[in-house]
Design a protein around this motif. Structure first.
Motif, PDB file in Angstrom:
ATOM      1  N   ASN A  36       0.888  -1.197   0.096  1.00  0.00           N
ATOM      2  CA  ASN A  36      -0.197   0.127   0.076  1.00  0.00           C
ATOM      3  C   ASN A  36       0.791   1.362   0.032  1.00  0.00           C
ATOM      4  N   PHE A  37       0.351   2.519  -0.163  1.00  0.00           N
ATOM      5  CA  PHE A  37       0.789   3.710  -0.128  1.00  0.00           C
ATOM      6  C   PHE A  37       1.962   3.932   1.109  1.00  0.00           C
ATOM      7  N   GLY A  40       4.999   2.074   1.123  1.00  0.00           N
ATOM      8  CA  GLY A  40       6.154   2.796   0.286  1.00  0.00           C
ATOM      9  C   GLY A  40       6.780   3.893   0.741  1.00  0.00           C
ATOM     10  N   TYR A  64       2.058   5.571  -6.139  1.00  0.00           N
ATOM     11  CA  TYR A  64       0.998   4.827  -5.388  1.00  0.00           C
ATOM     12  C   TYR A  64       1.879   3.809  -4.691  1.00  0.00           C
ATOM     13  N   THR A  65       2.034   2.630  -5.163  1.00  0.00           N
ATOM     14  CA  THR A  65       2.451   1.523  -4.156  1.00  0.00           C
ATOM     15  C   THR A  65       3.879   1.144  -4.936  1.00  0.00           C
ATOM     16  N   LYS A  66       4.364   1.851  -5.840  1.00  0.00           N
ATOM     17  CA  LYS A  66       5.695   1.551  -6.339  1.00  0.00           C
ATOM     18  C   LYS A  66       6.736   2.728  -6.128  1.00  0.00           C
TER      19      LYS A  66
END
Length: 95
Positions: A36-37, A40, A64-66
């Protein structure tokens, strides 16, 4: 005095021990994926602390999640042992 650039063979040798990292010209690059954000962002916070201690700062892009990372030693105009050391540390911090 900047750290010396690694040779092409040296870079390939180091990449053999770095999971998911790739050479992109004069840089090392990897995208980390998180559940999830907030996970990260927590990773970026951990990287920031280590990077500040090492006085070697990655280029980071948060989507976002990356989290995508690009490592290069600008003063050497290429990849140095500092980039490899930070890549290894980032892999450790991502777990």
């Amino acid at each position: 005095m900047p750290a010396p650039k690694l040779s092409d063979i040296g870079i390939q040798r180091e990449l053999g021990g770095l999971t998911g990292w790739a050479r992109r010209g004069d840089s090392l690059a990897k995208t980390f994926a998180f559940a999830n954000f907030p996970a990260g962002i927590a990773f970026v916070d951990r990287v920031a602390e280590v990077a500040e201690t090492m006085d070697h700062h990655p280029d980071l892009d948060i989507r976002y999640t990356k989290v995508s990372a690009v490592l290069s030693t600008h003063s050497a105009r290429g990849i140095t042992a500092n980039d490899v050391a930070l890549a290894k540390e980032m892999d450790r911090l991502a777990v």
